[in-house]
Motif scaffolding. Sequence first.
Motif, mmCIF file in Angstrom:
data_model
loop_
_atom_site.group_PDB
_atom_site.id
_atom_site.type_symbol
_atom_site.label_atom_id
_atom_site.label_comp_id
_atom_site.label_asym_id
_atom_site.label_seq_id
_atom_site.Cartn_x
_atom_site.Cartn_y
_atom_site.Cartn_z
ATOM 1 N N SER A 209 105.146 -21.495 68.568
ATOM 2 C CA SER A 209 103.946 -21.133 69.324
ATOM 3 C C SER A 209 103.961 -21.714 70.734
ATOM 4 C CB SER A 209 102.700 -21.618 68.584
ATOM 5 O OG SER A 209 102.778 -23.011 68.385
ATOM 6 N N GLU A 210 104.863 -22.666 70.990
ATOM 7 C CA GLU A 210 104.936 -23.282 72.319
ATOM 8 C C GLU A 210 105.602 -22.351 73.329
ATOM 9 O OE1 GLU A 210 105.816 -24.586 69.477
ATOM 10 O OE2 GLU A 210 105.030 -26.615 69.256
ATOM 11 N N PRO A 212 104.732 -19.016 74.628
ATOM 12 C CA PRO A 212 103.905 -17.809 74.758
ATOM 13 C C PRO A 212 104.603 -16.662 75.493
ATOM 14 C CG PRO A 212 103.086 -19.579 76.176
ATOM 15 C CD PRO A 212 104.101 -20.195 75.253
ATOM 16 N N HIS A 213 105.464 -16.990 76.470
ATOM 17 C CA HIS A 213 106.117 -15.916 77.228
ATOM 18 C C HIS A 213 107.192 -15.229 76.407
ATOM 19 C CE1 HIS A 213 104.220 -18.552 80.148
ATOM 20 N NE2 HIS A 213 104.017 -17.440 80.832
ATOM 21 N N LYS A 216 105.514 -12.899 73.923
ATOM 22 C CA LYS A 216 105.016 -11.667 74.541
ATOM 23 C C LYS A 216 106.167 -10.708 74.855
ATOM 24 C CE LYS A 216 101.343 -12.797 77.072
ATOM 25 N NZ LYS A 216 100.792 -13.341 78.312
ATOM 26 N N HIS B 35 92.167 -17.677 67.422
ATOM 27 C CA HIS B 35 92.108 -16.926 68.667
ATOM 28 C C HIS B 35 90.661 -16.517 68.989
ATOM 29 C CE1 HIS B 35 93.694 -14.392 71.845
ATOM 30 N NE2 HIS B 35 92.903 -13.416 71.424
ATOM 31 N N LEU B 134 101.809 -26.821 79.969
ATOM 32 C CA LEU B 134 101.224 -25.474 79.901
ATOM 33 C C LEU B 134 99.725 -25.635 80.051
ATOM 34 C CD1 LEU B 134 102.455 -23.402 76.781
ATOM 35 C CD2 LEU B 134 102.768 -22.785 79.183
ATOM 36 N N ASP B 136 96.651 -23.514 79.486
ATOM 37 C CA ASP B 136 96.476 -22.272 78.740
ATOM 38 C C ASP B 136 97.865 -21.640 78.615
ATOM 39 O OD1 ASP B 136 93.735 -22.805 78.574
ATOM 40 O OD2 ASP B 136 93.399 -21.950 80.556
ATOM 41 N N ASP B 137 98.123 -20.476 79.203
ATOM 42 C CA ASP B 137 99.469 -19.913 79.081
ATOM 43 C C ASP B 137 100.265 -19.999 80.383
ATOM 44 O OD1 ASP B 137 99.290 -19.412 76.441
ATOM 45 O OD2 ASP B 137 98.996 -17.249 76.599
ATOM 46 N N THR B 138 99.788 -20.760 81.344
ATOM 47 C CA THR B 138 100.506 -20.884 82.614
ATOM 48 C C THR B 138 101.426 -22.100 82.583
ATOM 49 O OG1 THR B 138 98.587 -19.944 83.714
ATOM 50 C CG2 THR B 138 100.229 -21.005 85.121
#
Lengths: 495, 156
Positions: A209-210, A212-213, A216, B35, B134, B136-138
């Motif tokens: 899960s670490e 995310p990119h 996706k 989520h 990270l 959030d997702d950045t």
Amino acid sequence: MTRVFVSRDAASLALGADAVAAALAPHATVVRTGSRGMFWLEPMVEVETPAGRIAYGPVSPRDVPAILAGTAPSLGPVDDIGFMKRQTRVTFARCGVVDPLSLADYEAHGGLAGLRTAREIGAAETIDTILRSGLRGRGGAGFPTSIKWQTVADTEGERKYIVCNADEGDSGTFADRMLMEGDPFSLIEGMAIAGFCVGATKGYVYTRSEYPHAIKTFDAALAVARHAGLLGETFDIEQRVGAGAYVCGEETALLESLEGRRGQVRAKPPLPAHKGLFGRPTVVNNVITLATVPAILTGGADAYQALGMGRSRGTMPVQLAGNVKHGGLFEAGFGLTLGELVNDIGGGTLSGRPVRAVQVGGPLGAYFPPAMFDTPFDYEAFAKRDGLIGHGGIVVFDDTVDLAKQARFAMEFCAAESCGKCTPCRIGSTRGMETVDKIIAGVSVDANTELLRDLCHTLKFGSLCALGGFIPYPVLSALDHFPEDFGKPAALAAE
Amino acid sequence: MAVYEPWNEDRAADIIAAKAGMEGATLPILHSLQHVFGCVPTEAVPMVAKALNLSRAEVHGIVTFYHEFRRTPPGHHVLRVCRAEACQSLGADQVAAAIRARLGVDWHETTGDGAVTLEPVFCLGLCAVAPAALLDDTPFGKLTCDKLVAALEMTP
Ligand SMILES: Cc1cc2nc3c(=O)[nH]c(=O)nc-3n(C[C@H](O)[C@H](O)[C@H](O)COP(=O)(O)O)c2cc1C
Ligand code: FES
């Protein structure tokens, strides 16, 4: 409009690649690719010219006008950069070159030829090709891939599975992530070939899960492949996401997790090849193992097996990480020495201070001093020196590192990540941490050092899996090669 | 900025029903719940157990086994700072200490204004651009406390 290429790899984004791409967008056709793996040059921009792709980096949005005008200082053609030139890119041949989600790009660069070959020559001949290539699992254990596949092919089962291990939890490793973000179709193709060979109809990719990119991009690639009819009734793939447990990278814990339970290690036998996911015959392979298969079928077993040394055949994507000047991914045949990798290719430390230690193979890997830099990158050579290459990550430390602190961290990590099923790992790691603390505090140093060695012995021989079984590697190597860090009292790091 | 929904039993039932038929549905369901609600609400545990034919204790055991599943919702942003070896080699411990001091929180805590929850993480695969985090997702590489504070100020 001029075509320019900017990486969308998470590490490039972490250095600001999106802002660079945005600055380029009004003036050029921007293609987002994976990364070439030269992260000290990221964000890197490649401009298409008749003389090939010319590289610029590291680039900030301010540099964009000069790059487009051709007046910015360039790195020259990207393939001529020393770091690229010295590599043998097999698994990562397309990474950084193609648009990761364009199937047309993938095919134009040799994609899907491996799957076609497999179908032409049949399952038995395909497994034989993998056998002759000498491919061993890249997840860490180095087990011959063909034998695993043959076992599953030979095992009766109305349903069989291909499980791809994308849990890549080792610090210092990012090859799986880069491949899933930069060339995901090669993994899909590799899994389809595996499914064809063993008679599996379903594949699962278990991604941490670490990432995310990577999650996706890989999901998007699956959708493209399904739409193109590459996946479907005969063989389909689904991605599942982990939930932050290092031990779920261990294959039986991973299967437990996929089945919906706590990620606790199973006793072997039965092997996953016989009774794996939901009790069915299952191939479990690492991302890089599977993604390399198409290239082997395309290039031939002989060409692959001609690379490497000893029993380590083919190439390894070595990951240079931590305090290193040229951090990134370097794919080459096995056999380069640790010193060549760290000093010549990696350029030594980023801080400019002397290298004091490197940890190879993740949190369960040994710390080696420069005196051992003659060790060739090879499974057996590392094992002989009480180390492991694992998934190919090398973390560099300069002379400010405290190896007693690193040994403590190893035990702390093991205690935090133990699945709890076996006592040596669950309890031993906590005792180990307390014992290192006493040594650091200068309490009965000799007696406690003996106790620590004893504990390591128990962990090594009494643990159910390699989490407890290998945690002695970083601890004992620190003790053996850096005793001066354990003799004197040192302040504990602020927590 | 993540906006989480307040607990709603019907909503939870829908989420669970949508995935209950999957092979090994537990993790996908728990991820979906988190989520939507920002965590795996205690009220959802017996519902998941019933749908998957497990005991409550089993589901509770699963939720608590994985570091990622939360029992309470986080702040508006989740900041995950890497604490693993490659990041340590470039001063991650000091950077993290500075961030904790600046935000006034320890690991797993949320700032008083509810803006940021700080979580430790062991490797983000950004080890060649360490120290890493990270938000959030950045992703962030070559992380410093100042860089992070600037990013937080820019993030609504
Ligand atoms: C604690 C632990 C963590 C592991 N983590 C991973 C991992 O993240 N990725 C991986 O491919 N293998 C990992 N492994 C190795 C797997 O158990 C298994 O050997 C591997 O997935 C098999 O694939 P391969 O033959 O292609 O290498 C780990 C093993 C242990 C003991
Ligand atoms: S060790 Fe921090 S990102 Fe890998």
